[in-house]
Design an enzyme around this catalytic site. Sequence first.
Site, short mmCIF file in Angstrom:
data_model
loop_
_atom_site.label_atom_id
_atom_site.label_comp_id
_atom_site.label_asym_id
_atom_site.label_seq_id
_atom_site.Cartn_x
_atom_site.Cartn_y
_atom_site.Cartn_z
N HIS A 145 0.83 -1.20 0.00
CA HIS A 145 0.00 0.00 0.00
C HIS A 145 0.86 1.26 0.00
O HIS A 145 1.55 1.54 0.98
CB HIS A 145 -0.94 -0.03 1.23
CG HIS A 145 -1.85 1.14 1.31
ND1 HIS A 145 -2.17 1.75 2.50
CD2 HIS A 145 -2.49 1.84 0.34
CE1 HIS A 145 -2.99 2.76 2.26
NE2 HIS A 145 -3.19 2.84 0.96
N ASN A 196 -4.00 4.72 7.54
CA ASN A 196 -5.34 5.29 7.38
C ASN A 196 -6.11 5.31 8.70
O ASN A 196 -7.01 6.13 8.89
CB ASN A 196 -6.14 4.55 6.31
CG ASN A 196 -5.71 4.98 4.91
OD1 ASN A 196 -4.96 5.95 4.76
ND2 ASN A 196 -6.16 4.27 3.90
#
Length: 288
Positions: A145, A196
Amino acid sequence: MQPRTPVTRVLVIGAGAMGSQIALTAALAGYPTTVQDVSECQLDDAAAQLRDRTDKMVASGKLAAEQAGQAHALLDFSTDLDAVAPAADFVIEAATERLDIKEAIFARLGRLAPPHAILATNSSTIGSSAVAGASGRPGQVCNLHFFNPVLVMECVEVVRHAGTSQETVDTALAFARSLGKAPVLINREVPGFVANRLMGAVQKEALALLAGGVASMEDIDATAKTALRHPMGPFELMDLVGLDVVDYIAQATHAATGDPADAPDASVAALVRAGKLGRKSGAGWYSY
Ligand code: CAA
C-alpha cells in the site's frame, strides 16, 4: 532471510494517480515496468502526466535529464493483460477499489503470471486475503500500500494475510526498499491498516471540532501545521486524498467493524454528492 526471488520486471495494473506514479517510481529505480489499464485513454493521460512530472523534477534540479530519459525508456503501456502478465515477476494491482474487479484480475494473474511472481494489491480497503484464493497462489499475495503522492511519500505498508508466505513478505519488503521507500510490515489485516487509521482518527476529530463550532476549518488546518508540524491540515489532506476516497474508506471501515464511531461523516458525504471531490475536481473543503 534474503528473498530468493529477484525482481526483474514489474507490472502495474491500473493507470490512475496511484498506479501511474507507482510505475514511474519503479522505472526510476531501474525496473522495466509495464502499466496495464483497460482504457487506452487513461494510459495516454498517465503517460502525459508522468512526462510532466519528470519535466518538473528535471526543471527543479531533483532529477537529471538523463535519469528521466532512462526511466521513460523503461516504462511501457498496454491494454493487453494477456500479453504483458507472463513477463512480470512482481505485479502491483492498483485498479478500481471494487472486490469483483480485483477478484477477476487476480484470477487472471494466477493463470497468466509466471509461477514465481508475487501478486500484490495497492488497495487501502480490501485486504489481500479477499483476492488470494482467486489467484490460486495465496502464499504469494499481499497488500503493498503506497501513499499519495507516491513519488514523494516514503512509507509503503506491506500487509500480510494469514496465508502470505515469509518469502513473499521478505521479497515485498526488499522490493519496496529497492524503490527507495521505507516499508513497514503490518502483521494482520485490520480495516485501514495503520496509516489510514491514524489519518482517520485525526480527520474524525477535525470534523467534530468544525461541526461543534470550536474553530474554523482554516484554523484547524493551521493548528495541525504550526502546532504539530503536520505537512498539511486534515481538511487539506482530505482534499488531496479525494473526498470520494475518504468517504469510501469510511464506508469500508464501517462495514468491516460495524462500530457506529466508524460511520462515514455526513458533511464529507454531502460534499461528494455535490461533486466536490477535492483537488481533482477543483473544489472540496477548499476551492482550487
Ligand atoms: N505528485 C508528485 N509529486 C508531488 C505532488 C504530486 N501530486 N505534489 C507535490 N509533489 C512534490 C513536488 O514536486 C515537490 O518535489 P520537490 O521537493 O522534489 O521539488 C514536493 O512534492 C513538495 O511539493 P510542494 O513544494 O509543492 O508542496 P509541499 O512542500 O506542501 O508538499 C506534499 C506537498 C508532499 C503533498 C506535502 O504537503 C505532504 O507531504 N502532505 C501530506 C501528504 C499525505 O499525508 N499523504 C498521505 C495521504 S493518505 C494515502 O495516500 C493513503 C490512502 O489510502 C488514502
